[in-house]
Design an enzyme around this catalytic site. Structure first.
Site, PDB file in Angstrom:
ATOM      1  N   HIS A  32       4.445  65.036  57.096  1.00  0.00           N
ATOM      2  CA  HIS A  32       5.748  64.473  56.499  1.00  0.00           C
ATOM      3  C   HIS A  32       6.500  64.649  55.429  1.00  0.00           C
ATOM      4  O   HIS A  32       6.573  64.155  54.227  1.00  0.00           O
ATOM      5  CB  HIS A  32       4.735  62.778  56.858  1.00  0.00           C
ATOM      6  CG  HIS A  32       5.519  61.956  57.107  1.00  0.00           C
ATOM      7  ND1 HIS A  32       7.041  61.717  57.584  1.00  0.00           N
ATOM      8  CD2 HIS A  32       6.098  60.553  55.912  1.00  0.00           C
ATOM      9  CE1 HIS A  32       7.639  61.102  56.327  1.00  0.00           C
ATOM     10  NE2 HIS A  32       7.557  60.410  56.204  1.00  0.00           N
ATOM     11  N   CYS A  90       5.217  57.173  59.756  1.00  0.00           N
ATOM     12  CA  CYS A  90       4.744  58.274  59.899  1.00  0.00           C
ATOM     13  C   CYS A  90       3.547  59.321  59.808  1.00  0.00           C
ATOM     14  O   CYS A  90       3.460  60.376  60.025  1.00  0.00           O
ATOM     15  CB  CYS A  90       5.110  58.725  57.965  1.00  0.00           C
ATOM     16  SG  CYS A  90       6.003  57.173  57.638  1.00  0.00           S
ATOM     17  N   ASN A 105      14.335  61.678  56.128  1.00  0.00           N
ATOM     18  CA  ASN A 105      12.703  61.406  56.849  1.00  0.00           C
ATOM     19  C   ASN A 105      13.453  60.676  57.575  1.00  0.00           C
ATOM     20  O   ASN A 105      13.496  59.173  58.061  1.00  0.00           O
ATOM     21  CB  ASN A 105      12.656  60.129  55.587  1.00  0.00           C
ATOM     22  CG  ASN A 105      10.846  59.638  55.660  1.00  0.00           C
ATOM     23  OD1 ASN A 105      10.664  59.635  56.744  1.00  0.00           O
ATOM     24  ND2 ASN A 105      10.141  59.226  54.642  1.00  0.00           N
TER      25      ASN A 105
END
Lengths: 80, 321
Positions: free
Chosen positions: B247, B112, B277
């Site tokens: 993120h 990430c 995600n």
């Protein structure tokens, strides 16, 4: 001191979306069905709100599994 | 020499997975409760024979189609944690498939935080004179690692690739950077048997494991510090930043960051609902969507912050041109 503990019990019951009578000093992941991994995240968010972000640096809060252990960590870190 | 983002394209696999689909495999899951915390209603799932390199190729081809000449590509940096092979490097496969001549090509094994790390590496290659322009591509297929009954990971993670054209610039449009690591959290977000180390029981468990509570505590501790450090380094205040792109970890995480930093909600871009995600691709995808939504204008100051697996984090400021 007991007022703040009562307040925390209230915060935990709200975070878990259960009746406040269901959460007491002996509550833990073992005896509260709603205290699963998602419920635990809700408890962390609610306590972080209560302590204005001072919870974030306390790594062991991630693995607490009972009301007693929450109180112990908060006391050790002078938050209650 | 300075650096800027000249173009962004992304590619999502065709297959969509709804939260109703999750319920089929997991009748006991309370979807409303999960959705309230993740903020995700739909994820994209790569097909069995579709790897991160394949997704990256599609995103890069879109970038090339939009005007990037292959002979001008000096580097291909592939940020991925789902490479085709342990060796060789997937970026080498990508260089061949894209028909790019000899160039700098390597993978970056970060999740990430990977896009911001990739920007810092690209910027360093350009400022050192080693390159004039290239492609930074973030691509992952975490869904291949996730057990269908994993309530922590499955409702969140999604597959995607985002390719970014990074080029030399006259003006200073990128930086400062804030990059960091806390490897003590390495086992909180991990695919345990994905490398050479087999656990003490000799178990081979090639599944993603995430301790949501630990990762959340790390995020709440580190992200506000990284944001404040970037503001300090750049001598800016929150009100000087036109848009924050974090993120897209989950709704719960983004809401908590907003609360902790007291950020105006309209300055924080959120787009995980229909995409999920997508690990290192979330920030460039959000950047691209924010541009399409007219949330970014020329001259805007944007803060990007990625954080997660490692633990690792990376933040930077970019001035949009």
């Amino acid at each position: 001191m007991s007022n703040i503990k009562d307040e925390i019990l209230e915060i935990i019951s709200k975070a878990l979306e259960v009746d406040n009578k269901k959460i007491d000093f002996d509550s833990s992941v073992e005896n509260v069905d709603e205290w699963d991994s998602l419920g635990h995240l809700s408890i962390l968010v609610s306590l972080d709100k209560k302590f204005n972000g001072n919870l974030a640096g306390i790594k062991e809060m991630a693995s607490v599994d009972s009301v007693k252990s929450i109180f112990k960590i908060l006391e050790n870190n002078n938050l209650i | 020499m300075h650096t800027f983002i000249k173009g962004i394209e992304y590619f999502l696999p065709e297959k969509r997975e709804s939260n109703a689909d999750l319920k089929i495999d997991n009748p006991d899951w309370i979807i409303d409760d999960i959705e309230k915390k993740t903020g995700v209603t739909t994820r994209r799932i790569s097909s069995n024979n579709q790897t991160a390199t394949d997704l990256a190729e599609e995103a890069c081809k879109k970038l090339i189609k939009s005007g990037l000449e292959t002979q001008d590509i000096d580097f291909i940096i592939l940020v991925t944690q789902s490479p085709d092979y342990t060796l060789p490097t997937s970026a080498c496969i990508l260089q061949d498939r894209l028909g790019v001549g000899s160039c700098i090509a390597f993978d970056v094994n970060l999740g990430c935080s990977g896009f911001v790390y990739g920007l810092a590496i690209s910027s360093s290659l350009i400022s050192s004179g080693l390159a004039k322009q290239g492609i930074l591509v973030c691509s992952d297929t975490y869904t291949k690692y996730i057990d269908k009954n994993d309530r922590t990971c499955r409702p969140l993670f999604s597959d995607a690739a985002a390719a970014v054209h990074i080029s030399i610039a006259k003006d200073d449009l990128m930086g400062p950077f804030e990059l960091g690591t806390d490897g003590s959290g390495f086992d909180k977000l991990i695919v345990p048997s994905s490398g050479s180390r087999i656990d003490s029981c000799g178990m081979v468990e090639n599944r993603l494991y995430m301790s949501g509570a630990d990762v959340f505590m790390f995020t709440m501790d580190m992200v506000p510090k990284a944001v404040n450090s970037l503001l300090y380094k750049s001598d800016k205040k929150i009100e000087d930043i036109d848009l924050f792109i974090f993120h897209q970890a989950s709704k719960l995480v983004i809401d908590s960051i907003i609360r902790r930093l007291d950020l105006p909600e309209d300055k924080v871009f959120v787009n995980m609902k229909d995409i999920g995600n997508t690990v290192s691709a979330t920030i460039p995808i959000a950047l691209s969507d924010a541009i399409k939504d007219n949330r970014i204008n020329t001259g805007d100051l944007i803060m990007l912050v990625g954080f997660g697996v490692g633990y690792s984090w990376g933040g930077c400021l970019i001035k949009w041109q």
